[in-house]
Design an enzyme around this catalytic site. Sequence first.
Site, PDB file in Angstrom:
ATOM      1  N   GLY A  12       0.840  -1.192   0.000  1.00 21.10           N
ATOM      2  CA  GLY A  12       0.000   0.000   0.000  1.00 21.10           C
ATOM      3  C   GLY A  12       0.874   1.240   0.000  1.00 21.10           C
ATOM      4  O   GLY A  12       2.073   1.151   0.247  1.00 21.10           O
ATOM      5  N   CYS A  20       5.427  -6.011   1.475  1.00 22.25           N
ATOM      6  CA  CYS A  20       5.760  -4.590   1.322  1.00 22.25           C
ATOM      7  C   CYS A  20       5.183  -3.763   2.478  1.00 22.25           C
ATOM      8  O   CYS A  20       5.645  -3.886   3.602  1.00 22.25           O
ATOM      9  CB  CYS A  20       5.332  -4.090  -0.051  1.00 22.25           C
ATOM     10  SG  CYS A  20       6.232  -2.594  -0.493  1.00 22.25           S
ATOM     11  N   TYR A  21       4.149  -2.956   2.252  1.00 20.84           N
ATOM     12  CA  TYR A  21       3.572  -2.220   3.394  1.00 20.84           C
ATOM     13  C   TYR A  21       3.128  -3.214   4.483  1.00 20.84           C
ATOM     14  O   TYR A  21       3.320  -2.962   5.682  1.00 20.84           O
ATOM     15  CB  TYR A  21       2.390  -1.363   2.933  1.00 20.84           C
ATOM     16  CG  TYR A  21       1.701  -0.648   4.077  1.00 20.84           C
ATOM     17  CD1 TYR A  21       2.248   0.508   4.621  1.00 20.84           C
ATOM     18  CD2 TYR A  21       0.523  -1.153   4.629  1.00 20.84           C
ATOM     19  CE1 TYR A  21       1.625   1.148   5.700  1.00 20.84           C
ATOM     20  CE2 TYR A  21      -0.102  -0.523   5.699  1.00 20.84           C
ATOM     21  CZ  TYR A  21       0.452   0.634   6.228  1.00 20.84           C
ATOM     22  OH  TYR A  21      -0.156   1.261   7.291  1.00 20.84           O
ATOM     23  N   HIS A  57       7.636  -7.880  -3.699  1.00 23.64           N
ATOM     24  CA  HIS A  57       6.303  -8.307  -4.159  1.00 23.64           C
ATOM     25  C   HIS A  57       6.370  -9.689  -4.819  1.00 23.64           C
ATOM     26  O   HIS A  57       6.731  -9.796  -5.992  1.00 23.64           O
ATOM     27  CB  HIS A  57       5.755  -7.300  -5.173  1.00 23.64           C
ATOM     28  CG  HIS A  57       5.352  -6.009  -4.553  1.00 23.64           C
ATOM     29  ND1 HIS A  57       4.108  -5.806  -3.998  1.00 23.64           N
ATOM     30  CD2 HIS A  57       6.038  -4.859  -4.365  1.00 23.64           C
ATOM     31  CE1 HIS A  57       4.033  -4.581  -3.499  1.00 23.64           C
ATOM     32  NE2 HIS A  57       5.193  -3.987  -3.712  1.00 23.64           N
ATOM     33  N   GLU A  79       3.897 -11.383  -5.789  1.00 22.46           N
ATOM     34  CA  GLU A  79       2.751 -11.580  -6.676  1.00 22.46           C
ATOM     35  C   GLU A  79       2.986 -11.106  -8.095  1.00 22.46           C
ATOM     36  O   GLU A  79       2.229 -11.449  -8.999  1.00 22.46           O
ATOM     37  CB  GLU A  79       1.507 -10.881  -6.096  1.00 22.46           C
ATOM     38  CG  GLU A  79       1.531  -9.354  -6.082  1.00 22.46           C
ATOM     39  CD  GLU A  79       2.266  -8.741  -4.890  1.00 22.46           C
ATOM     40  OE1 GLU A  79       3.131  -9.428  -4.313  1.00 22.46           O
ATOM     41  OE2 GLU A  79       2.000  -7.575  -4.569  1.00 22.46           O
ATOM     42  N   SER A 118     -25.369  -9.760 -24.225  1.00 19.90           N
ATOM     43  CA  SER A 118     -24.784  -8.801 -25.165  1.00 19.90           C
ATOM     44  C   SER A 118     -23.869  -9.505 -26.161  1.00 19.90           C
ATOM     45  O   SER A 118     -23.391  -8.887 -27.100  1.00 19.90           O
ATOM     46  CB  SER A 118     -23.965  -7.785 -24.382  1.00 19.90           C
ATOM     47  OG  SER A 118     -22.854  -8.446 -23.777  1.00 19.90           O
ATOM     48  N   GLY A 119     -23.607 -10.801 -25.899  1.00 17.57           N
ATOM     49  CA  GLY A 119     -22.599 -11.490 -26.705  1.00 17.57           C
ATOM     50  C   GLY A 119     -21.239 -11.409 -26.037  1.00 17.57           C
ATOM     51  O   GLY A 119     -20.303 -12.069 -26.448  1.00 17.57           O
ATOM     52  N   VAL A 167     -18.487 -12.005 -22.895  1.00 17.61           N
ATOM     53  CA  VAL A 167     -18.185 -13.237 -22.157  1.00 17.61           C
ATOM     54  C   VAL A 167     -19.074 -13.377 -20.918  1.00 17.61           C
ATOM     55  O   VAL A 167     -19.660 -14.440 -20.681  1.00 17.61           O
ATOM     56  CB  VAL A 167     -16.707 -13.209 -21.678  1.00 17.61           C
ATOM     57  CG1 VAL A 167     -16.362 -14.465 -20.911  1.00 17.61           C
ATOM     58  CG2 VAL A 167     -15.775 -13.016 -22.846  1.00 17.61           C
ATOM     59  N   ASP A 168     -19.189 -12.310 -20.142  1.00 17.97           N
ATOM     60  CA  ASP A 168     -19.821 -12.443 -18.831  1.00 17.97           C
ATOM     61  C   ASP A 168     -21.309 -12.795 -18.952  1.00 17.97           C
ATOM     62  O   ASP A 168     -21.770 -13.748 -18.335  1.00 17.97           O
ATOM     63  CB  ASP A 168     -19.656 -11.148 -18.019  1.00 17.97           C
ATOM     64  CG  ASP A 168     -18.197 -10.707 -17.997  1.00 17.97           C
ATOM     65  OD1 ASP A 168     -17.328 -11.575 -18.163  1.00 17.97           O
ATOM     66  OD2 ASP A 168     -17.940  -9.503 -17.840  1.00 17.97           O
ATOM     67  N   SER A 169     -22.028 -12.012 -19.766  1.00 15.24           N
ATOM     68  CA  SER A 169     -23.470 -12.287 -19.841  1.00 15.24           C
ATOM     69  C   SER A 169     -23.721 -13.627 -20.525  1.00 15.24           C
ATOM     70  O   SER A 169     -24.675 -14.333 -20.188  1.00 15.24           O
ATOM     71  CB  SER A 169     -24.219 -11.157 -20.548  1.00 15.24           C
ATOM     72  OG  SER A 169     -23.763 -10.988 -21.869  1.00 15.24           O
ATOM     73  N   SER A 170     -22.833 -14.021 -21.463  1.00  5.54           N
ATOM     74  CA  SER A 170     -23.032 -15.323 -22.119  1.00  5.54           C
ATOM     75  C   SER A 170     -22.867 -16.456 -21.109  1.00  5.54           C
ATOM     76  O   SER A 170     -23.663 -17.399 -21.080  1.00  5.54           O
ATOM     77  CB  SER A 170     -22.019 -15.534 -23.254  1.00  5.54           C
ATOM     78  OG  SER A 170     -22.102 -14.501 -24.188  1.00  5.54           O
ATOM     79  N   LYS A 229     -12.033 -12.396 -14.389  1.00  9.29           N
ATOM     80  CA  LYS A 229     -12.363 -12.591 -15.810  1.00  9.29           C
ATOM     81  C   LYS A 229     -11.789 -13.897 -16.374  1.00  9.29           C
ATOM     82  O   LYS A 229     -12.469 -14.622 -17.098  1.00  9.29           O
ATOM     83  CB  LYS A 229     -11.804 -11.409 -16.595  1.00  9.29           C
ATOM     84  CG  LYS A 229     -12.265 -11.353 -18.010  1.00  9.29           C
ATOM     85  CD  LYS A 229     -13.529 -10.573 -18.089  1.00  9.29           C
ATOM     86  CE  LYS A 229     -13.985 -10.303 -19.482  1.00  9.29           C
ATOM     87  NZ  LYS A 229     -15.210  -9.487 -19.465  1.00  9.29           N
TER      88      LYS A 229
END
Length: 511
Positions: free
Chosen positions: A58, A85-86, A171, A173, A223-224, A226-229, A367
């Site tokens: 942070g 880190c922080y 870090h 990550e 909508s076509g 990814v998420d709504s499909s 995602k």
Amino acid sequence: MSSKESDRIVVLDFGSQYSHLICRRIRDFAVRAELLSFDTDTTEVLSADTKGVILSGGPSSTYAENAPMPQQGILDSNIPILGICYGHQVIVSRYGGVVKRASREYGHSTLMIHDSDGLFGGLDSSMTAWMSHGDEAETIPDGFRVIGQTSSAAAAAICDDSNRIFGLQFHPEVAHTPKGVDILYNFAVKICGAKQNWTMEAFTSSTIKRLSHTTGRVLCGVSGGVDSSVVAVLLHKAIGDNLRCVFVENGLLRHNEASEVKEMFADLGIPVDVIDASESFLNSLSGIDDPEDKRKIIGEEFVRAFTEYSKKNGPFQWLAQGTLYPDVIESGVSGGPAAVIKSHHNVGGLPKWLGLGIIEPLRDLYKDEVRAVGGILGVPSKFLQRHPFPGPGLAVRIMGRITPNKLRICRQASRIVEEEIISAGLYEDIWQAYAAVGDDLAVGVVGDSRMHGHVVMIRVVKSIDAMTADWARLDHTLLESMSNRITNEIDEVTWVTYAISSKPPATIEPQ
Ligand code: XMP
């Protein structure tokens, strides 16, 4: 799997740009990791499924007034803790060491490792580590020992073996710390004992099972994207005919988009009702210049289309939405982006009197996890890999008023840009690729005569999460063929430009 059925690692967010990345890295080895605000209550952090806690990086200094701190009960518990880190400095200062201002260190360092076990189990005696800090530990707390150092940080990695508390100045990550994932794995799996059962196969089957208990009918806008499909396919498998999917043709879609979406859902065996509202959308937008006004009008038009649909075809009890984990979680310290620069809300809430509950089956996922679920459910990869497309569609790529002519230029030129990117084999490396058009005209020579034509701007960007973006360094011959095709195939265009602004200071869309 519902999230509660699996062990979890809690990541407390102190505002680092990498906080989400810690969760993603841990999920990559099938352990559920969740981001909570740094000041979340001890009881919530230490729920029965929590096997370990990570304190993120942070921007603050632990010695500053009002420095963000976790609740003391977490630090006093027996749970394993890793500070990054922080978070490392929180551990140093809260357990009795001293943090001081140091010369700022940013970039690659070599970490010399003093331990071949525990957090560093299986690693060599030195590794590359990514540093980004201005403070460091001057003295470490009693009961801790140094397990790693760099040339500039004597206590770059520390540990209290008996209480299983660790601190890393660097870090683990980020990709610049190539062995960092091994460290996170050692912490989560070996030290905390978290089970590796956060798999997308398990998520998919348990989500379908859970959704199958839904009583009532569900309305789902598709909508076509990814998420709504993926939401639609999960719900269709769970509740079959109790799901109604609606696709709104708003007149602002890409070339062939509506027919491709219809075809995909037909292939998946999911009925979709198409509402052609393009006339209403385009009429409401006529004469509007201001991009935020355009977004507002488009949002209202979507609400109108859904409301009318549900009045005719209802009643519905539920509205399904493709909300993702990053949408749910805001950064702990900053409370999300400092300023809302563009209002990215497309379907502002539907009227309350429709009385719809909200179903958000993807709210625990990132995602890439949604893409994996889509793959498991048989959504074609063409759709899963599709570039993001803004809800207001081409409206945000048309500067100034939306006219049928500019809409056609934008649509055709965007198709050319996409086709060229696909045939160059670059589609999956690119975040978004399109063309924008405004009102600027420039002189060209067509045949033997001079004409004023439109200037088209090509925008091709690379990005990880759309928070920042860089323009793609495309080969000149590729740009040349895009430009040639645009001017040859679209009569009204005389000039083609390439946008070489990164985000920030520019944004990805021009409006
Ligand atoms: P900007 O232009 O803010 O875009 O850099 C970041 C990402 O968001 C998309 N975008 C939108 N998406 N409604 C959306 O659903 C919007 O109003 C909107 N504006 C931008 C943009 O395409 C990029 O991926």
